[in-house]
Each structure stands twice: as structure tokens, then as C-alpha cells.
Design a protein around this motif. Structure first.
Motif, short mmCIF file in Angstrom:
data_model
loop_
_atom_site.label_atom_id
_atom_site.label_comp_id
_atom_site.label_asym_id
_atom_site.label_seq_id
_atom_site.Cartn_x
_atom_site.Cartn_y
_atom_site.Cartn_z
N SER A 6 0.83 -1.20 0.00
CA SER A 6 0.00 0.00 0.00
C SER A 6 0.86 1.26 0.00
O SER A 6 0.45 2.29 -0.51
CB SER A 6 -0.93 0.01 1.20
OG SER A 6 -0.20 -0.02 2.40
N ARG A 7 2.06 1.16 0.55
CA ARG A 7 2.93 2.33 0.63
C ARG A 7 4.37 1.86 0.70
O ARG A 7 4.71 0.99 1.49
CB ARG A 7 2.57 3.12 1.89
CG ARG A 7 3.37 4.37 2.08
CD ARG A 7 2.82 5.15 3.30
NE ARG A 7 3.65 6.30 3.54
CZ ARG A 7 4.67 6.33 4.40
NH1 ARG A 7 4.94 5.27 5.13
NH2 ARG A 7 5.39 7.42 4.55
N LEU A 25 -7.85 -3.43 -3.65
CA LEU A 25 -8.63 -4.14 -4.67
C LEU A 25 -7.98 -5.48 -5.02
O LEU A 25 -8.65 -6.50 -5.15
CB LEU A 25 -8.80 -3.29 -5.93
CG LEU A 25 -9.72 -2.08 -5.78
CD1 LEU A 25 -9.66 -1.22 -7.03
CD2 LEU A 25 -11.13 -2.52 -5.48
N HIS A 26 -6.67 -5.46 -5.16
CA HIS A 26 -5.93 -6.69 -5.46
C HIS A 26 -6.04 -7.67 -4.28
O HIS A 26 -6.25 -8.88 -4.48
CB HIS A 26 -4.47 -6.36 -5.75
CG HIS A 26 -3.67 -7.56 -6.11
ND1 HIS A 26 -2.80 -8.15 -5.22
CD2 HIS A 26 -3.60 -8.30 -7.25
CE1 HIS A 26 -2.23 -9.19 -5.80
NE2 HIS A 26 -2.70 -9.31 -7.02
N VAL A 31 -8.22 -12.52 -1.34
CA VAL A 31 -8.95 -13.08 -0.20
C VAL A 31 -10.16 -13.88 -0.69
O VAL A 31 -10.44 -14.96 -0.18
CB VAL A 31 -9.39 -11.96 0.78
CG1 VAL A 31 -10.34 -12.49 1.84
CG2 VAL A 31 -8.16 -11.35 1.45
N ILE A 32 -10.85 -13.37 -1.69
CA ILE A 32 -11.99 -14.11 -2.26
C ILE A 32 -11.51 -15.40 -2.91
O ILE A 32 -12.13 -16.45 -2.76
CB ILE A 32 -12.76 -13.23 -3.27
CG1 ILE A 32 -13.49 -12.11 -2.53
CG2 ILE A 32 -13.74 -14.05 -4.09
CD1 ILE A 32 -14.09 -11.05 -3.43
N ARG A 33 -10.41 -15.34 -3.61
CA ARG A 33 -9.88 -16.50 -4.34
C ARG A 33 -9.32 -17.58 -3.40
O ARG A 33 -9.58 -18.76 -3.56
CB ARG A 33 -8.81 -16.03 -5.30
CG ARG A 33 -8.26 -17.13 -6.17
CD ARG A 33 -7.36 -16.58 -7.25
NE ARG A 33 -6.46 -17.64 -7.64
CZ ARG A 33 -5.15 -17.54 -7.65
NH1 ARG A 33 -4.58 -16.41 -7.33
NH2 ARG A 33 -4.40 -18.54 -8.01
N ILE A 34 -8.56 -17.17 -2.39
CA ILE A 34 -7.87 -18.11 -1.50
C ILE A 34 -8.76 -18.55 -0.34
O ILE A 34 -8.65 -19.68 0.12
CB ILE A 34 -6.56 -17.48 -0.99
CG1 ILE A 34 -5.62 -17.22 -2.16
CG2 ILE A 34 -5.90 -18.38 0.04
CD1 ILE A 34 -4.43 -16.38 -1.81
N ARG A 35 -9.61 -17.67 0.14
CA ARG A 35 -10.50 -17.93 1.28
C ARG A 35 -9.75 -18.41 2.52
O ARG A 35 -10.01 -19.51 3.04
CB ARG A 35 -11.58 -18.94 0.91
CG ARG A 35 -12.49 -18.45 -0.17
CD ARG A 35 -13.52 -19.51 -0.52
NE ARG A 35 -14.33 -19.04 -1.62
CZ ARG A 35 -15.63 -18.80 -1.53
NH1 ARG A 35 -16.26 -18.99 -0.41
NH2 ARG A 35 -16.29 -18.36 -2.57
N CYS A 47 0.12 -5.52 4.72
CA CYS A 47 -0.78 -5.91 5.80
C CYS A 47 -2.13 -5.20 5.75
O CYS A 47 -3.18 -5.85 5.83
CB CYS A 47 -0.09 -5.62 7.13
SG CYS A 47 -1.15 -5.75 8.57
N PHE A 48 -2.13 -3.89 5.67
CA PHE A 48 -3.38 -3.13 5.77
C PHE A 48 -4.38 -3.48 4.65
O PHE A 48 -5.54 -3.74 4.95
CB PHE A 48 -3.08 -1.63 5.82
CG PHE A 48 -4.30 -0.81 6.11
CD1 PHE A 48 -4.89 -0.84 7.36
CD2 PHE A 48 -4.88 -0.04 5.13
CE1 PHE A 48 -6.03 -0.11 7.64
CE2 PHE A 48 -6.02 0.70 5.39
CZ PHE A 48 -6.60 0.67 6.66
N PRO A 49 -3.98 -3.52 3.38
CA PRO A 49 -4.95 -3.88 2.34
C PRO A 49 -5.54 -5.28 2.53
O PRO A 49 -6.73 -5.49 2.31
CB PRO A 49 -4.15 -3.81 1.04
CG PRO A 49 -3.01 -2.94 1.34
CD PRO A 49 -2.69 -3.12 2.79
N LEU A 50 -4.72 -6.21 2.96
CA LEU A 50 -5.20 -7.58 3.18
C LEU A 50 -6.22 -7.63 4.31
O LEU A 50 -7.27 -8.25 4.18
CB LEU A 50 -3.99 -8.46 3.50
CG LEU A 50 -4.03 -9.92 3.12
CD1 LEU A 50 -4.38 -10.11 1.67
CD2 LEU A 50 -2.70 -10.57 3.43
#
Length: 146
Positions: A6-7, A25-26, A31-35, A47-50
Motif C-alpha cells: 500500500s505504501r 482491490l488486489h 482473499v476471495i480466491r484463496i478464502r 498488511c493493511f490492504p489484506l
């Protein structure tokens, strides 16, 4: 597999808004793909985007991840930027610090063993201790930043 930061170190806060949105967004797609059942993080630029992605999906009723944040052992007196955001926004399910003086500044956090000798060792994520049981199974995917 690459997780976007993110930075970058030294990047201005103004320009980091766009890179954080792109990274989020990535991360949402990942997260949707790996669950993942559990997300462990300690504050790098990924860390923060995840965590935000997993949290938003959980709020929308589409989520399934428990978020555990462990602040770096190098953070003795104040939280990192990622830690501060996750703590203030109450995104992490469990927030761990590794120094008593930092735990005093973050009262809802849990201090990692060995500093808290009275703590339940099965509930602690520390430098060398890891025991977590989630519905008798534990799946952890670890991705390293490029």
C-alpha cells in the motif's frame, strides 16, 4: 503470487492513497480466491490492504477470515502505521503487542508471552509460541512480499 504494497518506505501520504486503493482491490481478489480461515500479519506494507479486504467481506457477510495482528517486537513505545490503523479502526479480531509499555498505551491489546507470565499460553501468539485450533483444522497460506 504477489501482494501489492500500500505504501513504499518514504512514499508521501498523498500518493499512497492511490497505491493503497489499488493494493486493497488486489487483496480483495486474493482473499476471495484463496478464502483463508486465518490471517496473521505484523505490519508490512501488504498488511493493511489484506486486513481491510477481509474485514469488509466479513462485514458484508461474505467473510470467513479471522484476523490476528502481531505488532513487531521492534515497536516498544508506539505502534507502526499499520498497527495504529488496525487498532483504531478495530479491524483485527486479536491485536497482540510484545512490550508491557506498549500494552499500557493499547489497553484492548493482548501482550505476548513471555512478558505476561500469567497469560494463558494457548491464547497467545508470541515470538516462539504458536498454538491455535480452529474447528480441529488449521490452514495457513503464507505469501512473501517481492
Amino acid at each position: 503470487m504477489q501482494i501489492y504494497r500500500s505504501r513504499e518506505v518514504g512514499q508521501s501520504y498523498i500518493t499512497s492513497i492511490a497505491t493503497t486503493l489499488l493494493a486493497t482491490l488486489h487483496a480483495m481478489w486474493l482473499v476471495i480466491r484463496i478464502r483463508p480461515q486465518v490471517i496473521f500479519c505484523n505490519g508490512p506494507g501488504t498488511c493493511f490492504p489484506l486486513c481491510i479486504s477481509a474485514f469488509v467481506l466479513k462485514v458484508l457477510g461474505l467473510g470467513w477470515s479471522s484476523i490476528f495482528y502481531i505488532e513487531s517486537i521492534a515497536r516498544v513505545k508506539k505502534l507502526s502505521l499499520s498497527g495504529l490503523l488496525l487498532y483504531k479502526l478495530r479491524i483485527a479480531d486479536q491485536f497482540f503487542v510484545q512490550w508491557p509499555q506498549l500494552q499500557k498505551k493499547t489497553p484492548s491489546s493482548t501482550i505476548c508471552w513471555p512478558f505476561d507470565v500469567n497469560a494463558d499460553p494457548y491464547r497467545i501468539l508470541g515470538c516462539c509460541i504458536f498454538q491455535l485450533k480452529i474447528q480441529n483444522t488449521l490452514t495457513i497460506s503464507v505469501y512473501f512480499e517481492k
